[in-house]
Design a protein around this motif. Sequence first.
Motif, PDB file in Angstrom:
ATOM      1  N   ILE A   1       0.841  -1.204   0.000  1.00  0.00           N
ATOM      2  CA  ILE A   1       0.000   0.000   0.000  1.00  0.00           C
ATOM      3  C   ILE A   1       0.871   1.248   0.000  1.00  0.00           C
ATOM      4  CG2 ILE A   1      -1.629   1.348   1.380  1.00  0.00           C
ATOM      5  CD1 ILE A   1      -2.834  -1.374   2.282  1.00  0.00           C
ATOM      6  N   LEU A   2       1.836   1.286   0.887  1.00  0.00           N
ATOM      7  CA  LEU A   2       2.704   2.464   0.983  1.00  0.00           C
ATOM      8  C   LEU A   2       3.600   2.599  -0.246  1.00  0.00           C
ATOM      9  CD1 LEU A   2       3.735   2.266   4.756  1.00  0.00           C
ATOM     10  CD2 LEU A   2       1.978   3.703   3.705  1.00  0.00           C
ATOM     11  N   SER A   3       4.007   1.460  -0.813  1.00  0.00           N
ATOM     12  CA  SER A   3       4.860   1.502  -1.992  1.00  0.00           C
ATOM     13  C   SER A   3       4.131   2.135  -3.169  1.00  0.00           C
ATOM     14  CB  SER A   3       5.317   0.085  -2.358  1.00  0.00           C
ATOM     15  OG  SER A   3       6.166   0.106  -3.483  1.00  0.00           O
ATOM     16  N   ALA A   4       2.829   1.857  -3.295  1.00  0.00           N
ATOM     17  CA  ALA A   4       2.049   2.469  -4.367  1.00  0.00           C
ATOM     18  C   ALA A   4       1.704   3.917  -4.034  1.00  0.00           C
ATOM     19  CB  ALA A   4       0.773   1.665  -4.609  1.00  0.00           C
TER      20      ALA A   4
ATOM     21  N   TRP B   1       6.048  13.439   3.532  1.00  0.00           N
ATOM     22  CA  TRP B   1       5.363  12.586   4.489  1.00  0.00           C
ATOM     23  C   TRP B   1       6.300  11.649   5.239  1.00  0.00           C
ATOM     24  CZ3 TRP B   1       3.824  13.029  -0.712  1.00  0.00           C
ATOM     25  CH2 TRP B   1       4.482  12.162  -1.601  1.00  0.00           C
ATOM     26  N   HIS B   2       5.863  11.289   6.440  1.00  0.00           N
ATOM     27  CA  HIS B   2       6.491  10.201   7.190  1.00  0.00           C
ATOM     28  C   HIS B   2       5.355   9.440   7.872  1.00  0.00           C
ATOM     29  CE1 HIS B   2      10.095   8.277   8.971  1.00  0.00           C
ATOM     30  NE2 HIS B   2       9.212   7.900   9.886  1.00  0.00           N
ATOM     31  N   VAL B   3       5.476   8.111   7.911  1.00  0.00           N
ATOM     32  CA  VAL B   3       4.402   7.265   8.426  1.00  0.00           C
ATOM     33  C   VAL B   3       4.948   6.319   9.488  1.00  0.00           C
ATOM     34  CG1 VAL B   3       2.609   5.595   7.834  1.00  0.00           C
ATOM     35  CG2 VAL B   3       3.278   7.341   6.166  1.00  0.00           C
ATOM     36  N   TYR B   4       4.253   6.258  10.621  1.00  0.00           N
ATOM     37  CA  TYR B   4       4.545   5.292  11.675  1.00  0.00           C
ATOM     38  C   TYR B   4       3.450   4.231  11.608  1.00  0.00           C
ATOM     39  CZ  TYR B   4       7.737   8.903  13.274  1.00  0.00           C
ATOM     40  OH  TYR B   4       8.752   9.841  13.339  1.00  0.00           O
TER      41      TYR B   4
ATOM     42  N   VAL C   1       0.598   9.760  10.794  1.00  0.00           N
ATOM     43  CA  VAL C   1       1.212  10.470   9.672  1.00  0.00           C
ATOM     44  C   VAL C   1       1.732  11.819  10.149  1.00  0.00           C
ATOM     45  CG1 VAL C   1       0.848  11.372   7.346  1.00  0.00           C
ATOM     46  CG2 VAL C   1      -0.417   9.345   8.110  1.00  0.00           C
ATOM     47  N   THR C   2       2.975  12.125   9.793  1.00  0.00           N
ATOM     48  CA  THR C   2       3.589  13.391  10.213  1.00  0.00           C
ATOM     49  C   THR C   2       4.132  14.141   8.990  1.00  0.00           C
ATOM     50  OG1 THR C   2       5.838  12.516  10.527  1.00  0.00           O
ATOM     51  CG2 THR C   2       4.306  12.317  12.387  1.00  0.00           C
ATOM     52  N   ILE C   3       4.422  15.430   9.210  1.00  0.00           N
ATOM     53  CA  ILE C   3       5.039  16.268   8.194  1.00  0.00           C
ATOM     54  C   ILE C   3       6.106  17.119   8.860  1.00  0.00           C
ATOM     55  CG2 ILE C   3       3.405  18.198   8.457  1.00  0.00           C
ATOM     56  CD1 ILE C   3       3.513  18.545   5.399  1.00  0.00           C
TER      57      ILE C   3
END
Length: 241
Positions: free
Chosen positions: A47-50, A63-66, A150-152
Amino acid sequence: MSAPEEAVTGETVVPLAHRSIDEIMMGRTACREFCDDPVPRRTVEQILSAARFAPSGANIQPWHVYVLTGAVKDRVSAALLEAHQTSRDEHVSEYKYYASDLPEPYLRRRQQFGQLFYGALGIAQADSVARARQTAKNYTFFGAPVGLIVTIDRRLEVGSWLDLGMFVQNVMLVAAGRGLQSCPQETFSKYHRILRPLLSIPAEQMVVCGVSIGRARVVGAERLMPRADVDEFATFAGFEA
């Protein structure tokens, strides 16, 4: 030859059904009741790769995702629930989501949302206790097996927030294409002071939202919120010729 795309059904992985992007977009809703069926790490990575191919000005990719599941997600949920129950007035987001004085038609739409959403749950507008109890479900990710924070980077400007929004939308659409539902949740930003040490979020990152991902408990739930017709928000010019 690449392997076929896959979708999650329970604990098994099956070939991804072909649906048009229109069907996926119109079928996606903010799910607030998930099954606890696990979602494999491989699926989340797909999902994240797409989703990473979202448009991004100057290819900044802000973006950064935990990605949380299992015991880690449970610890985060417990800490947020405790704060919500004991000290929620002491917490505030680092950014403002709504204008203080919403003009029309936005004020009317927000009021309609409250009427439809809480009405469907049988919660009176004035019942603050029941509303707080419903809000608390956010912090368990509505029972979803996977939660994203999700962070920025706070040093970036508003244009990068447009990029981030497109990335989050991509995440939800790609998840829907794999038979999963999702729910974007701004309310996680309120508890950034709790999330930061739990997830080792660096100071330069601002918590923007959470996203719950999993299989919906009720498949094919009817869309509750109406959308404005195209002629209410689009102006066409030049087509007469």
